[in-house]
Design an enzyme around this catalytic site. Structure first.
Site, PDB file in Angstrom:
ATOM      1  CE  LYS A  30      70.447  -8.280  70.177  1.00  0.00           C
ATOM      2  NZ  LYS A  30      69.381  -7.564  69.525  1.00  0.00           N
TER       3      LYS A  30
HETATM    4  C1  LIG Z   1      67.944  -6.917  69.688  1.00  0.00           C
HETATM    5  C2  LIG Z   1      66.677  -7.585  70.053  1.00  0.00           C
HETATM    6  C3  LIG Z   1      65.569  -7.580  69.199  1.00  0.00           C
HETATM    7  C4  LIG Z   1      65.469  -6.699  67.993  1.00  0.00           C
HETATM    8  O1  LIG Z   1      66.407  -6.951  67.044  1.00  0.00           O
HETATM    9  P1  LIG Z   1      66.566  -5.903  65.824  1.00  0.00           P
HETATM   10  O2  LIG Z   1      67.333  -6.677  64.825  1.00  0.00           O
HETATM   11  O3  LIG Z   1      67.309  -4.728  66.377  1.00  0.00           O
HETATM   12  O4  LIG Z   1      65.204  -5.540  65.367  1.00  0.00           O
HETATM   13  C5  LIG Z   1      64.479  -8.362  69.532  1.00  0.00           C
HETATM   14  N1  LIG Z   1      64.453  -9.075  70.658  1.00  0.00           N
HETATM   15  C6  LIG Z   1      65.475  -9.084  71.527  1.00  0.00           C
HETATM   16  C7  LIG Z   1      65.379  -9.926  72.757  1.00  0.00           C
HETATM   17  C8  LIG Z   1      66.613  -8.311  71.271  1.00  0.00           C
HETATM   18  O5  LIG Z   1      67.616  -8.275  72.146  1.00  0.00           O
END
Ligand SMILES: *Cc1c(COP(=O)(O)O)cnc(C)c1O
Length: 386
Positions: free
Chosen positions: A184
């Protein structure tokens, strides 16, 4: 063609993260403690949220958010199929029902016009996703939600730093959930943040993130705390560690620079592909800030002799890592079998998924890396156009 494989995503970590983490390790406080508090305060200040609660994933954040609004078995939550597994699985944790409504073809964000029709007496929340980091039409979502008295919980996993009508994503809805997963826009390895303006929701999330214990449990063993605590509900173990928060603090300091780099890469791609008839560049919006977590290129398949799978293969053959975002949730076996969804139920999500290719976009990419992606896409299109 490039000699070395270009990964789809890489975190941007250097001496700043190493120093913060080393300091944390030397302090002896490795789980939730002062660094987590600091990270919460600093992240909350950046997005303008009154309360920011650090947890160990965005999935945990969304689970706690739905608990805090009191979601119950048999309730319904309206969301988008064009997202990652996490958005809908947290609804299932409560034995509640995800009600998918289709996306806007241009933005791939939830189509607010379709939300109204999906509202029933059992609807307890709306969960938009800011896909790729482009803000959803939050005012339109709020208008429907407010009309029915339903809270809005934003899946902002892609949306830091995103701006909607002059305001950072993070303080617009009842609860906003961020992700700091490895790929991210800022990362703590694994991590997430719950942001809310509502004191009661914040308090419930804090308590449930740490065993349903009704006080700041991290103070339990220190001089200013006491040994006494009360369990008020069977909570979860979702707290962020100080090791992760240390990484987050360093990432937050360079978030602006990383964003500027991703934006520059996106503009380069746009410049290279907007005149290529075989592709469609991602939507942007004049008055919104796109976080550019993803660069979602779409193929105009009627102008190509190859399909998306082959296109991906061709990128790989040229040493470019690419990905697809997302296989819509409604076509996965679990959602088909549990709720009887068919591909054609959400036709826009399915059609756009079939032609989507996500290109690498991360701040450590060099100009040569970006050039090599442009060259690869251009060459594949030239070789396979109709
Ligand atoms: C990555 C992601 C999540 C989950 O995030 P985590 O921190 O891995 O639990 C939720 N929603 C979207 C759209 C994502 O891309």
């Amino acid at each position: 063609m490039r000699q070395q494989f270009l990964p789809f995503a890489l975190p941007d970590l250097d001496g700043e993260e190493f120093r913060e983490i080393e300091e944390t390790l030397r302090s002896g406080w490795v789980t939730t403690g002062p660094k987590t508090k600091k990270f919460e305060a600093e992240f909350g200040a950046v997005v303008g949220a009154k309360h920011a609660i650090a947890v160990n994933s965005c999935t945990a954040a969304m689970h706690l958010a739905l608990d805090a609004i009191g979601l119950k078995r048999g309730d319904e939550v309206i969301t988008t199929p064009y997202t990652f597994a996490a958005t809908a699985e947290v609804i299932r944790y409560f034995d509640a029902r995800p009600v998918f409504v289709d996306v806007e073809p241009r933005t791939l964000n939830i189509n607010p016009a379709l939300i109204e029709r999906a509202v029933t007496g059992r609807t307890k929340a709306v969960m938009p996703v800011h896909i790729a980091g482009l803000p959803a039409d939050i005012d339109a979502v709020h208008a429907v939600a407010a009309h029915h008295g339903i809270p809005v919980i934003e899946d902002a996993a892609h949306a830091f730093p995103s701006i909607y009508k002059g305001r950072m994503i993070g303080a617009l809805s009842e609860i906003t959930c961020f992700s700091f997963y490895a790929t991210k826009t800022i990362t703590t390895g694994e991590g997430g943040m719950i942001c809310t303006e509502n004191e009661a929701l914040a308090e419930r999330c804090r308590i449930m993130a740490l065993h349903g214990i009704s006080k700041d449990a991290w103070k339990r063993y220190t001089a200013e705390g006491s040994w006494y605590y009360e369990i008020i509900a069977p909570g979860y173990k979702y707290n962020m560690t100080d090791v992760a928060a240390a990484m987050g603090l360093a990432q937050l300091r360079k978030a602006g620079r990383m964003y500027e780099r991703r934006k520059a890469i996106a503009l380069k791609y746009n410049e290279a592909f907007s005149s290529v008839g075989e592709t469609q560049v991602p939507a942007d919006s004049g008055d919104a800030q796109h976080a550019w977590h993803l660069y979602m290129l779409r193929l105009n398949l009627d102008r190509l002799r190859i399909d998306r799978a082959r296109f991906m293969e061709e990128l790989k053959n040229r040493n470019i890592g690419a990905s697809v975002h997302f296989i819509p949730l409604h076509i996965h076996p679990y959602y088909r079998e549990t709720f009887g969804y068919r591909e054609s139920d959400l036709p826009v999500a399915h059609r756009e998924y079939m032609r989507e290719v996500s290109l690498p976009i991360f701040s450590r990419m060099s100009d040569e890396d970006v050039e090599s992606v442009v060259d690869a896409v251009t060459a594949i299109v030239a070789e396979h156009r109709r």
